[in-house]
Structure formats: C-alpha cells, structure tokens
Design a protein around this motif. Structure first.
Motif, PDB file in Angstrom:
ATOM      1  N   ASP A 253     -54.356  25.931  18.771  1.00  0.00           N
ATOM      2  CA  ASP A 253     -52.921  25.699  18.957  1.00  0.00           C
ATOM      3  C   ASP A 253     -52.617  24.214  19.129  1.00  0.00           C
ATOM      4  OD1 ASP A 253     -52.351  28.361  18.741  1.00  0.00           O
ATOM      5  OD2 ASP A 253     -52.250  28.729  20.898  1.00  0.00           O
ATOM      6  N   GLU A 254     -53.437  23.537  19.933  1.00  0.00           N
ATOM      7  CA  GLU A 254     -53.248  22.101  20.135  1.00  0.00           C
ATOM      8  C   GLU A 254     -53.474  21.332  18.849  1.00  0.00           C
ATOM      9  OE1 GLU A 254     -54.710  21.637  24.807  1.00  0.00           O
ATOM     10  OE2 GLU A 254     -56.188  21.644  23.171  1.00  0.00           O
ATOM     11  N   CYS A 255     -54.469  21.741  18.101  1.00  0.00           N
ATOM     12  CA  CYS A 255     -54.794  21.064  16.841  1.00  0.00           C
ATOM     13  C   CYS A 255     -53.667  21.221  15.824  1.00  0.00           C
ATOM     14  CB  CYS A 255     -56.097  21.652  16.292  1.00  0.00           C
ATOM     15  SG  CYS A 255     -56.833  20.679  14.968  1.00  0.00           S
ATOM     16  N   MET A 256     -53.161  22.448  15.695  1.00  0.00           N
ATOM     17  CA  MET A 256     -52.070  22.687  14.749  1.00  0.00           C
ATOM     18  C   MET A 256     -50.810  21.938  15.158  1.00  0.00           C
ATOM     19  SD  MET A 256     -52.933  24.244  12.080  1.00  0.00           S
ATOM     20  CE  MET A 256     -51.244  24.316  11.482  1.00  0.00           C
ATOM     21  N   GLU A 257     -50.600  21.796  16.463  1.00  0.00           N
ATOM     22  CA  GLU A 257     -49.437  21.023  16.916  1.00  0.00           C
ATOM     23  C   GLU A 257     -49.535  19.572  16.453  1.00  0.00           C
ATOM     24  OE1 GLU A 257     -47.071  19.863  21.064  1.00  0.00           O
ATOM     25  OE2 GLU A 257     -48.792  21.224  21.098  1.00  0.00           O
ATOM     26  N   ARG A 258     -50.730  19.010  16.532  1.00  0.00           N
ATOM     27  CA  ARG A 258     -50.943  17.632  16.065  1.00  0.00           C
ATOM     28  C   ARG A 258     -50.770  17.542  14.552  1.00  0.00           C
ATOM     29  NH1 ARG A 258     -54.505  14.558  19.264  1.00  0.00           N
ATOM     30  NH2 ARG A 258     -54.352  12.930  17.658  1.00  0.00           N
ATOM     31  N   VAL A 259     -51.358  18.475  13.822  1.00  0.00           N
ATOM     32  CA  VAL A 259     -51.243  18.479  12.356  1.00  0.00           C
ATOM     33  C   VAL A 259     -49.779  18.600  11.943  1.00  0.00           C
ATOM     34  CG1 VAL A 259     -51.823  19.751  10.253  1.00  0.00           C
ATOM     35  CG2 VAL A 259     -53.560  19.421  12.015  1.00  0.00           C
ATOM     36  N   ARG A 260     -49.059  19.464  12.634  1.00  0.00           N
ATOM     37  CA  ARG A 260     -47.638  19.675  12.362  1.00  0.00           C
ATOM     38  C   ARG A 260     -46.849  18.383  12.586  1.00  0.00           C
ATOM     39  NH1 ARG A 260     -47.203  23.805  16.039  1.00  0.00           N
ATOM     40  NH2 ARG A 260     -48.359  25.282  14.760  1.00  0.00           N
ATOM     41  N   TYR A 261     -47.123  17.730  13.699  1.00  0.00           N
ATOM     42  CA  TYR A 261     -46.420  16.508  14.093  1.00  0.00           C
ATOM     43  C   TYR A 261     -46.615  15.399  13.058  1.00  0.00           C
ATOM     44  CZ  TYR A 261     -45.376  12.404  17.080  1.00  0.00           C
ATOM     45  OH  TYR A 261     -44.874  11.246  17.600  1.00  0.00           O
ATOM     46  N   TRP A 262     -47.805  15.322  12.486  1.00  0.00           N
ATOM     47  CA  TRP A 262     -48.119  14.252  11.548  1.00  0.00           C
ATOM     48  C   TRP A 262     -47.689  14.547  10.117  1.00  0.00           C
ATOM     49  CZ3 TRP A 262     -50.021   9.327  11.679  1.00  0.00           C
ATOM     50  CH2 TRP A 262     -50.366   8.828  12.934  1.00  0.00           C
ATOM     51  N   TYR A 263     -47.852  15.775   9.638  1.00  0.00           N
ATOM     52  CA  TYR A 263     -47.755  15.998   8.192  1.00  0.00           C
ATOM     53  C   TYR A 263     -46.778  17.081   7.757  1.00  0.00           C
ATOM     54  CZ  TYR A 263     -52.070  13.369   8.757  1.00  0.00           C
ATOM     55  OH  TYR A 263     -52.988  12.419   9.119  1.00  0.00           O
ATOM     56  N   ASN A 264     -46.197  17.835   8.680  1.00  0.00           N
ATOM     57  CA  ASN A 264     -45.268  18.890   8.301  1.00  0.00           C
ATOM     58  C   ASN A 264     -43.850  18.330   8.207  1.00  0.00           C
ATOM     59  OD1 ASN A 264     -44.449  21.493   7.661  1.00  0.00           O
ATOM     60  ND2 ASN A 264     -44.276  22.157   9.767  1.00  0.00           N
ATOM     61  N   GLY A 265     -42.870  19.196   7.962  1.00  0.00           N
ATOM     62  CA  GLY A 265     -41.478  18.795   8.126  1.00  0.00           C
ATOM     63  C   GLY A 265     -40.673  18.593   6.867  1.00  0.00           C
ATOM     64  N   TYR A 266     -41.274  18.745   5.676  1.00  0.00           N
ATOM     65  CA  TYR A 266     -40.505  18.566   4.438  1.00  0.00           C
ATOM     66  C   TYR A 266     -39.715  19.845   4.147  1.00  0.00           C
ATOM     67  CZ  TYR A 266     -43.368  14.444   3.564  1.00  0.00           C
ATOM     68  OH  TYR A 266     -43.996  13.215   3.662  1.00  0.00           O
ATOM     69  N   ARG A 267     -38.436  19.695   4.019  1.00  0.00           N
ATOM     70  CA  ARG A 267     -37.553  20.832   3.724  1.00  0.00           C
ATOM     71  C   ARG A 267     -36.780  20.523   2.447  1.00  0.00           C
ATOM     72  NH1 ARG A 267     -32.701  23.041   7.737  1.00  0.00           N
ATOM     73  NH2 ARG A 267     -31.620  24.316   6.186  1.00  0.00           N
ATOM     74  N   PHE A 268     -36.884  21.414   1.471  1.00  0.00           N
ATOM     75  CA  PHE A 268     -36.319  21.140   0.157  1.00  0.00           C
ATOM     76  C   PHE A 268     -35.172  22.063  -0.228  1.00  0.00           C
ATOM     77  CE2 PHE A 268     -40.780  19.553  -0.360  1.00  0.00           C
ATOM     78  CZ  PHE A 268     -40.453  18.218  -0.485  1.00  0.00           C
ATOM     79  N   SER A 269     -34.601  22.757   0.744  1.00  0.00           N
ATOM     80  CA  SER A 269     -33.472  23.629   0.437  1.00  0.00           C
ATOM     81  C   SER A 269     -32.519  23.671   1.620  1.00  0.00           C
ATOM     82  CB  SER A 269     -33.965  25.048   0.108  1.00  0.00           C
ATOM     83  OG  SER A 269     -32.872  25.932  -0.046  1.00  0.00           O
ATOM     84  N   VAL A 270     -31.241  23.722   1.325  1.00  0.00           N
ATOM     85  CA  VAL A 270     -30.239  23.861   2.373  1.00  0.00           C
ATOM     86  C   VAL A 270     -30.208  25.304   2.876  1.00  0.00           C
ATOM     87  CG1 VAL A 270     -27.776  23.692   2.916  1.00  0.00           C
ATOM     88  CG2 VAL A 270     -28.837  22.000   1.409  1.00  0.00           C
ATOM     89  N   GLU A 271     -30.311  26.260   1.964  1.00  0.00           N
ATOM     90  CA  GLU A 271     -30.203  27.669   2.318  1.00  0.00           C
ATOM     91  C   GLU A 271     -31.443  28.208   3.021  1.00  0.00           C
ATOM     92  OE1 GLU A 271     -29.629  26.467  -0.683  1.00  0.00           O
ATOM     93  OE2 GLU A 271     -27.468  26.753  -1.008  1.00  0.00           O
ATOM     94  N   SER A 272     -32.594  27.604   2.794  1.00  0.00           N
ATOM     95  CA  SER A 272     -33.836  28.052   3.411  1.00  0.00           C
ATOM     96  C   SER A 272     -34.336  26.994   4.385  1.00  0.00           C
ATOM     97  CB  SER A 272     -34.908  28.302   2.335  1.00  0.00           C
ATOM     98  OG  SER A 272     -36.173  28.521   2.921  1.00  0.00           O
ATOM     99  N   ASP A 273     -34.789  27.443   5.561  1.00  0.00           N
ATOM    100  CA  ASP A 273     -35.325  26.491   6.542  1.00  0.00           C
ATOM    101  C   ASP A 273     -36.846  26.375   6.461  1.00  0.00           C
ATOM    102  OD1 ASP A 273     -36.078  28.912   7.565  1.00  0.00           O
ATOM    103  OD2 ASP A 273     -35.085  28.685   9.499  1.00  0.00           O
ATOM    104  N   ILE A 274     -37.444  26.845   5.368  1.00  0.00           N
ATOM    105  CA  ILE A 274     -38.889  26.730   5.158  1.00  0.00           C
ATOM    106  C   ILE A 274     -39.280  25.254   5.106  1.00  0.00           C
ATOM    107  CG2 ILE A 274     -40.765  27.097   3.493  1.00  0.00           C
ATOM    108  CD1 ILE A 274     -39.436  29.694   2.696  1.00  0.00           C
ATOM    109  N   GLN A 275     -40.344  24.909   5.838  1.00  0.00           N
ATOM    110  CA  GLN A 275     -40.871  23.554   5.801  1.00  0.00           C
ATOM    111  C   GLN A 275     -42.286  23.575   5.233  1.00  0.00           C
ATOM    112  OE1 GLN A 275     -40.599  21.958   9.781  1.00  0.00           O
ATOM    113  NE2 GLN A 275     -38.419  21.555   9.595  1.00  0.00           N
TER     114      GLN A 275
END
Length: 531
Positions: A253-275
């Motif tokens: 869980d801690e590891c994924m939180e770090r990975v998320r913080y660094w490399y996640n977050g790209y959202r390519f649609s207004v209608e969908s909140d998928i990142q």
C-alpha cells in the motif's frame, strides 16, 4: 520477470522476444469494429507508435504475434496492403525538404509493392495513385497509418516568425496530401485509417473537410487506451512491484501510494474520471528501483518553453488553471492557447470539470512532471546555474528543519546566482515585479519536490504561496518595496491561513520583502499562527 520494453516500439520485437506487453488489443478491436477512420492525440512516449506498429502487424495477418491476447479468437487474420507515414522518420526542417522526403517515401512504397510508377512528382497524385494501385493489384481495401502527424509543425513553433512560416507551410503541404483521403474515389477503398499526434489543433486545419475522421482523444471509452491503469499495473507488473517494495522497505500500500504520487494522474476525458500512469516513467522506475524523473530525459519540451517565454506566462498559475471546454476544439497556429498545448503535451491534465464540461480545471498530473518542468523552466527562463539549484536545495532543507536564521541568506544566494539581464525592469507594474520574485521562489522549491502551491484562493483574495510539509505549512506573502510586516498583516487580514488551520495543520506565517535596487531580501519575518 519478463523484460520491460523500454527501448523499442516494435510489437513484433516485444512479442517474439517475450518482453512484457500490456494487452491493449480490446480497444484496437473496438475501433476497427465500430468505425473506419480515427484520430487520437496523446503526449509523447505514451504508446502511440507501439499502437501503430500493433495495427500494422494485425492488418498484415500475423496471427502468431497475437497468441494469447484478447483479440486472438475475435479477429479474422487477413493481409491488407498498408501505407505507413511515420513522421518521426520523415524529416521536415523546411517545406522543400518535407515535400522531397514525402515524395521519396511514396516512391519507395511503389517499389515495395511492385506497382508501376506514375509519371508525376506531385505528392498528392503519387499518394492517390498508390492507394488506387494497391486496391487494383491486391483486390483488397487499403489501410493507412499515420504516426506523429503534427511533428513537422510542432518542431517549428515558439522559435520566431520565420519558423512559424515554415510550420504554416508544412501544415498546408500535409493538408493537401491527406486531403486525398476524403476524395470520393478513395474513401470507398479504405479499410482503416488511424492518425496519431500530440496536438489536436492542427488536426482541425489539416483534416478540416474530412468529416469521417472520428476524434477519440477525449472519448470516455478510450480514456485508458494508452497509458497504464492501476489495475493493469497490479496485474502485469506484480513481480516488479514486489521487488520495489522490498528494496524500499515499504508495504504494498505504501509503495503504490508513492508510485501513484510520482507517475499517475493523467486524465484524458471530461466524462470519465479514469486516470492512467505514464508508461515509460513507470517502467523505468520499476526497472531502476528509484522514484525519479524519467519522462523528461526522453526529450526537452523546447517549443513549449519558448511559447511560455514569448507570452510572458505567469508560471505559478500552472498549479490551478480554469479553461473553457471548447478551448481544445479549434484554434490557429498564429494564436495558440498555451493551456491547451500544455494539456495536449502532457504537462497539465484534467483535475476536475463542472457538470457538462463547460469549465475544466487543469493542473500538473503528478510529482514527476511538476519537478521536471519546474527545473527546465528555472534554467531556461531565469538562466539558473548550478549555484541556483544548490541554494534552492539548501533553502528547502532550512524550511523543513525550521532554521529560520539561514532562510534569508539562502534566498539571497538564489537571486545572486541569476544574471542581471533577466530581472524585471523598474518601470514595470509592481504586481509584475512581485510575480518575478514569486515565480523564482516557487520554482526553487517545486523543482526539489517540495509541495509548493501558489495563488490559492481564500474568501478575500489569493495568497502568494503555501509550502506544505507533513508536520506544518508555511504561508508566504511577497512584497516589493514594502515591509515584511505588511505581508504578515495581509495574510492575517485576508484569512490566507484559515484553510490550513481548519485542516488541523500547524501554520507558520512568512512575510518576505524584496529590495529591487540590491536584488535581495530586505526583510523576512516568520510568525507561528498562534502568536
């Protein structure tokens, strides 16, 4: 563990050498099943070229490469004639060279497919006759794949008026060439067309009259087509994640939180909140076992830097931008909205939107982009040196450790390392001059990974900056030609610290007054909020 495909976009190499492949064939099948002609915009290194390469092997009927993938039992593997334009390889330093390279590329296709050449050097005629010739020879519809269509244009932006004219001329060349595809005699013999690029704005002008080209760049059904979703990371990269967690001494869980913080977050649609995650950055992190910037090492966003400098854009505003939804739909090379280019290039992403998508809220997608872009901007905009970065590092440490006696000295060290020529002029408005000092402070802290947020709204105004640590928050206000106590008073009167107090954080107020003549901090005042 399977090897990671860090140095290839060849689908054949990945499959034959048993590299790790995240199966994206479900989206590919949907495209082909539901339509014929598509356009997709995504940032660089997000898998566009691999998708083109995958489509090439699919339409060549190479079933063996798709063994075990989602599409294997759903696709009738026939071989179609394919024409590929890869503008990573078709150089366009000027318009004459672009025409020459396109002509050479098309004639090579005539040779490859053993079609009698037509007596013409006109690239439009060559392209049309190639498509018709392929249909006649193989009695099959033709597949057209176009990768990085906008590179001959983007390469010339932000580099002055002469290069802008080259970009405009290249745009017209591509418009004439690909205008062939909307012709009545050509549309009927196309099996599939797929166009990729970084930007959507040029698509509007190049393919303006081609109504059949579906733009899926912001379609919710394709929000996770390119890039990796978190489910895909856990499914395909579990061995690498376990190794990373073990080496870092972190739980999953801690590891994924770090990975998320660094490399996640790209959202390519207004209608969908998928990142989704940046694929190249994630794979480098998993291979090397370090949370660092990897995406920027694959290329410097020079045209963006130049564009920001030309427009004198207030850099701290990148933290929180509000734009109209239609901003991404149509505009000209001569009047490019910086916000739209930053979004399409991957430096900003959609963080939220009003109902219906009329207003979009944009910001950095993750820590990697914020740190990296801040460093590039600091160096290119303010001619920052090694000394600048060194003093910035020391400043962040001093704030974290609350060594207030060192802060003034370190801030002055940063400003003394910046050339005199880039300082604002004395006759510029006070707010512009404050912005200058504000921006340097913001970049100095952001490029080192500190959580520096700027221009945050309160009910009575905007605070200049907040620097957030786990155990405290600094609320900063900058003044030019006025005392630090005035800055502290403004923080109190405007309630800039209220939001952080409500969150239960310990708050330290900081007023900073700059002396323009000496180009250094004149006064600096710290005050714990309780006083």
């Amino acid at each position: 563990m399977k090897r990671l495909p860090l140095d290839t976009s060849s689908f054949r190499q990945i499959r034959e050498r048993d590299f790790l492949y995240v199966d994206k064939t479900r989206w590919i099948y949907r495209m082909i099943d539901e339509g014929i002609c598509y356009f997709l915009s995504r940032p660089r290194r997000f898998g566009k070229s691999l998708t083109i390469n995958t489509l090439k092997e699919l339409f060549r009927g190479n079933r063996e490469l798709f063994r075990g993938l989602w599409i294997e039992d759903r696709w009738e593997f026939k071989e179609y004639p394919i024409i590929i334009f890869d503008f990573n390889e078709i150089g366009a330093p000027d318009s004459e060279t672009l025409i020459s390279n396109l002509r050479y590329h098309l004639k090579k296709e005539f040779e490859f497919y053993r079609i009698k050449k037509v007596p013409s050097d006109d690239i439009g005629i060559l392209f049309k006759e190639l498509i018709v010739g392929l249909k006649e020879r193989f009695n099959m519809e033709v597949v057209i794949l176009i990768d990085e269509y906008d590179k001959p244009i983007l390469d010339h932006l932000g580099l002055g008026s002469k290069r802008l004219k080259v970009a405009e001329s290249n745009r017209e060349i591509l418009k004439r060439l690909f205008g062939i595809l909307k012709g009545r005699g050509i549309v009927d013999i196309l099996r599939f067309v797929f166009v990729t690029g970084v930007s959507r704005f040029t698509k509007v002008s190049i393919f303006s009259e081609w109504n059949n080209l579906q733009d899926i760049s912001m379609e919710p059904g394709y929000a996770d087509f390119l890039g990796y979703s978190e489910d895909e990371i856990i499914r395909y990269f579990s061995d690498y994640l376990e190794r990373l967690c073990k080496n870092k001494g972190l739980s999953m869980d801690e590891c994924m939180e770090r990975v998320r913080y660094w490399y996640n977050g790209y959202r390519f649609s207004v209608e969908s909140d998928i990142q989704v995650y940046n694929p190249i950055s994630l794979m480098y992190c998993l291979k090397r076992g370090e949370f660092k910037n990897y995406w920027f090492r694959t290329g410097t966003p020079s045209f963006l830097i130049n564009l920001l400098k030309e427009r004198a854009y207030h850099i701290p505003e990148l933290e929180d931008i509000k734009v109209r939804g239609e901003l991404f739909e149509s505009y000209d090379l001569e009047n490019l909205p910086v916000e739209a280019i930053l979004y399409q290039s991957g430096y900003l992403t959609i963080k939220d939107a009003t109902e219906g998508g009329e207003i979009l809220f944009l910001s950095y997608p993750n820590q990697e982009v914020k740190i990296s872009f801040s460093g590039v901007l600091f160096q290119s905009t303010y001619s920052a040196t090694g000394d600048s970065f060194y003093f910035a590092k020391q400043l962040g440490d001093a704030l974290r450790e609350e060594r207030f006696d060192k802060v003034k000295e370190l801030i002055n060290g940063i400003f003394s390392s910046i050339p005199y020529s880039v300082y604002p002029k004395e006759d510029e408005p006070e707010r512009i001059r404050e912005y200058y000092y504000h921006t340097i402070m913001y970049l100095s802290l952001s490029l080192l990974g500190y959580d520096a947020r700027t221009e945050l709204l309160s009910s009575k105004g905007r605070l200049d900056m907040a620097v957030i640590f786990k155990d405290k928050v600094y609320v900063l206000e900058f003044k030019v030609g006025r005392g630090a106590d005035d800055a502290i008073l403004q923080i109190k009167q405007k309630g800039y610290a209220d939001r952080f107090i409500a969150e239960g954080k310990r708050v330290i107020l900081c007023g900073i007054s700059f002396d323009e003549d000496k180009r250094e901090v004149e006064e600096l005042s710290f005050l714990p909020f309780s006083e």
